[in-house]
Every structure is written in structure tokens, then in C-alpha cells.
Design an enzyme around this catalytic site. Structure first.
Site, PDB file in Angstrom:
ATOM      1  N   HIS A 105      -0.431 -37.428  -8.306  1.00 17.11           N
ATOM      2  CA  HIS A 105      -0.732 -38.586  -9.154  1.00 17.11           C
ATOM      3  C   HIS A 105       0.208 -38.656 -10.349  1.00 17.11           C
ATOM      4  CE1 HIS A 105      -3.114 -35.087 -10.371  1.00 17.11           C
ATOM      5  NE2 HIS A 105      -2.956 -35.502 -11.618  1.00 17.11           N
ATOM      6  N   HIS A 113       0.161 -39.950 -14.270  1.00 13.62           N
ATOM      7  CA  HIS A 113      -0.672 -40.385 -15.387  1.00 13.62           C
ATOM      8  C   HIS A 113       0.095 -41.464 -16.146  1.00 13.62           C
ATOM      9  CE1 HIS A 113      -3.347 -36.694 -15.618  1.00 13.62           C
ATOM     10  NE2 HIS A 113      -2.322 -36.177 -14.957  1.00 13.62           N
TER      11      HIS A 113
END
Ligand code: AMP
Ligand code: ZN
Length: 139
Positions: free
Chosen positions: A98, A100
Site C-alpha cells: 500500500h 500512504h
């Protein structure tokens, strides 16, 4: 062990989803650095940046740009950080890759306490060579 982000992709766990397409999903981090802190992930399970399939990379980066623009406009901020922790050593806690996207406010008082180093003479070249050797030789 179940992956919490796969659970979100499959709608088995709740999330505030802000973007979705065929390959990518983005949602709010539930323990934000700042309100509006968003996560952009490939729907396919892959542990870290290096294991994201090549045909998902462009979608991923485009989604990061689209979500960043939306965070700026939607929250009326002028700065943001894009961060990605890869590996436990680097602070990764969810092992589904992922990015951020963290909106920044002048008043947010977040400060990175970096312990910056200095290269000794000649050392910088040595580090560059160690990396360069592998950039064009990716087997
Ligand atoms: P990292 O430490 O870089 O692996 O980041 C993982 C992030 O996922 C952390 O910032 C967590 O707050 C966030 N997180 C973990 N579980 C959830 C969840 N169920 N919904 C939203 N964000 C989550
Ligand atoms: Zn997963």
C-alpha cells in the site's frame, strides 16, 4: 492468517472507500496521521512493492496521483506525503502492499526525526556503484 486489506477488497471488513476500479482500491486509514490519511492498494494480494505485478503498477501510480489530487482539493490542503513502508525493518505492519497519502497541515506538528549521515570521501561513489550494477541487470 487472513489479510485485513484483502478482507476490505472482498467487503468482508468495513472501510471508507474513496476510489475503486478494476485493479485498485483506496480507503481511509483508520488510525490516521492526519484526518483524511488515505491508503491506495492493488486489489490483488502482494506483500510489498517488489511483488506488485508489472501490469498493476501503472494503475497503482495513476490512482495514487488521482487520490492525492482529491485529498488536496477535498480537504483544502497544499501539501501531502506519499509514503510506503516495505518490510518489517522499514515499519511495514500490513503485508499487503500500500501507499500512504497523508495530507499535511502547517499546524499538524508532525516532524520526522531523521538521523542524517555523512559520506566519507569516496564512499558515495562506492554506494552508487553497488546500486548501479543491479539497476540494469534485473534478473
Ligand atoms: P504500514 O504500517 O505501512 O504497513 O501501514 C498499515 C496501515 O494500515 C496503518 O497505518 C494502519 O492504521 C492501517 N490499517 C490497518 N488496518 C486497517 C483497517 N482495517 N482499515 C483501515 N486502515 C487500516
Ligand atoms: Zn491481502
Amino acid at each position: 492468517m487472513k489479510c485485513i486489506f484483502c478482507e476490505i477488497v472482498n467487503r468482508n471488513s468495513p472501510a471508507e472507500i474513496i476510489f475503486e476500479d478494476e485493479k485498485i482500491i483506496a480507503f481511509l486509514d483508520n488510525k490516521p496521521f492526519n484526518f483524511g490519511h488515505s491508503l491506495v492498494i492493488p486489489k490483488i494480494h502482494c506483500e510489498d512493492f517488489l511483488s506488485v505485478p508489472e501490469d498493476h503498477l501503472m494503475n497503482l501510480i495513476s490512482a495514487v496521483q488521482a487520490v492525492s489530487k482529491a485529498v488536496l482539493k477535498g480537504l483544502n490542503v497544499s501539501g501531502f506525503n506519499i509514503i510506503s513502508n516495505n518490510g518489517k525493518t522499514a515499519g511495514q505492519s500490513v503485508f499487503h502492499f500500500h501507499f500512504h497519502i497523508i495530507p499535511r497541515f502547517k499546524s499538524d506538528k508532525h516532524k520526522y526525526r531523521l538521523n542524517l549521515k555523512s559520506y566519507a570521501p569516496g564512499e558515495m561513489k562506492r554506494f552508487a556503484e553497488s546500486i548501479k550494477n543491479f539497476v540494469n541487470n534485473q534478473e
